[in-house]
Scaffold this active site. Structure first.
Site, mmCIF file in Angstrom:
data_model
loop_
_atom_site.group_PDB
_atom_site.id
_atom_site.type_symbol
_atom_site.label_atom_id
_atom_site.label_comp_id
_atom_site.label_asym_id
_atom_site.label_seq_id
_atom_site.Cartn_x
_atom_site.Cartn_y
_atom_site.Cartn_z
ATOM 1 N N HIS A 7 0.791 -1.108 0.030
ATOM 2 C CA HIS A 7 -0.076 -0.033 -0.083
ATOM 3 C C HIS A 7 0.871 1.398 0.067
ATOM 4 C CE1 HIS A 7 0.509 -0.596 4.474
ATOM 5 N NE2 HIS A 7 0.608 0.518 4.524
ATOM 6 N N HIS A 79 3.906 7.279 3.621
ATOM 7 C CA HIS A 79 4.960 5.868 3.400
ATOM 8 C C HIS A 79 4.358 4.932 2.494
ATOM 9 C CE1 HIS A 79 2.309 4.162 6.448
ATOM 10 N NE2 HIS A 79 2.531 2.941 5.748
ATOM 11 N N GLU A 130 7.795 1.077 4.821
ATOM 12 C CA GLU A 130 7.357 0.017 5.768
ATOM 13 C C GLU A 130 7.398 -1.395 5.188
ATOM 14 O OE1 GLU A 130 3.113 -1.134 8.027
ATOM 15 O OE2 GLU A 130 2.957 0.205 6.302
#
Length: 134
Positions: A7, A79, A130
């Site tokens: 994502h 992010h 991430e």
């Protein structure tokens, strides 16, 4: 090591308003809000055919997202999240190459119920990364 893009996360001041934009203006499928107190945010996910968009709203002034929004009051990309097959092996390899893992380096459970880690943006072209266990 790096897997698929899981994502892209966007920090927002008003989760309900941002959700409405994606749902009503763009016709996107949006999940119900999911509080993540361990991470200091409430999130929704917008499901796309090839990935997801995560909208992040801070849970109070001490949230990392609140600090992000102080610097970027209109919100913006916070992010990107990539999947990895083995988060511990990925962490150890990256650290051995000089990458900085944020926090104490111990994976936390993320919004998808899987272990996650964050990598310092200065080590990845100015982007907070991430990693999520696939």
């Amino acid at each position: 090591m790096i897997g698929r893009l899981n994502h892209v996360a966007i920090a927002v001041k008003d989760l309900a308003a941002a959700t409405a934009v994606y749902r009503d203006a763009l016709g996107a499928e949006v999940t119900p809000p999911l509080p993540q107190p361990e991470h200091g945010v409430t999130v929704v996910f917008i499901t796309l055919p090839n990935t997801k968009i995560e909208l992040l709203e801070p849970m109070g002034a001490s949230s990392p997202i609140a600090k992000f929004l102080e610097k970027a009051p209109d919100g913006g990309i916070h992010h990107v999240c990539y999947e990895v097959d083995d988060i511990i092996a990925a962490r150890d390899k990256l650290k051995s190459q000089g990458a900085r893992v944020l926090g104490d380096g111990t994976p936390k459970i993320g919004a998808h119920g899987k272990p996650v880690l964050f990598l310092h943006p200065k080590d990845f072209c100015g982007t907070l990364v991430e990693l999520e266990q696939a």
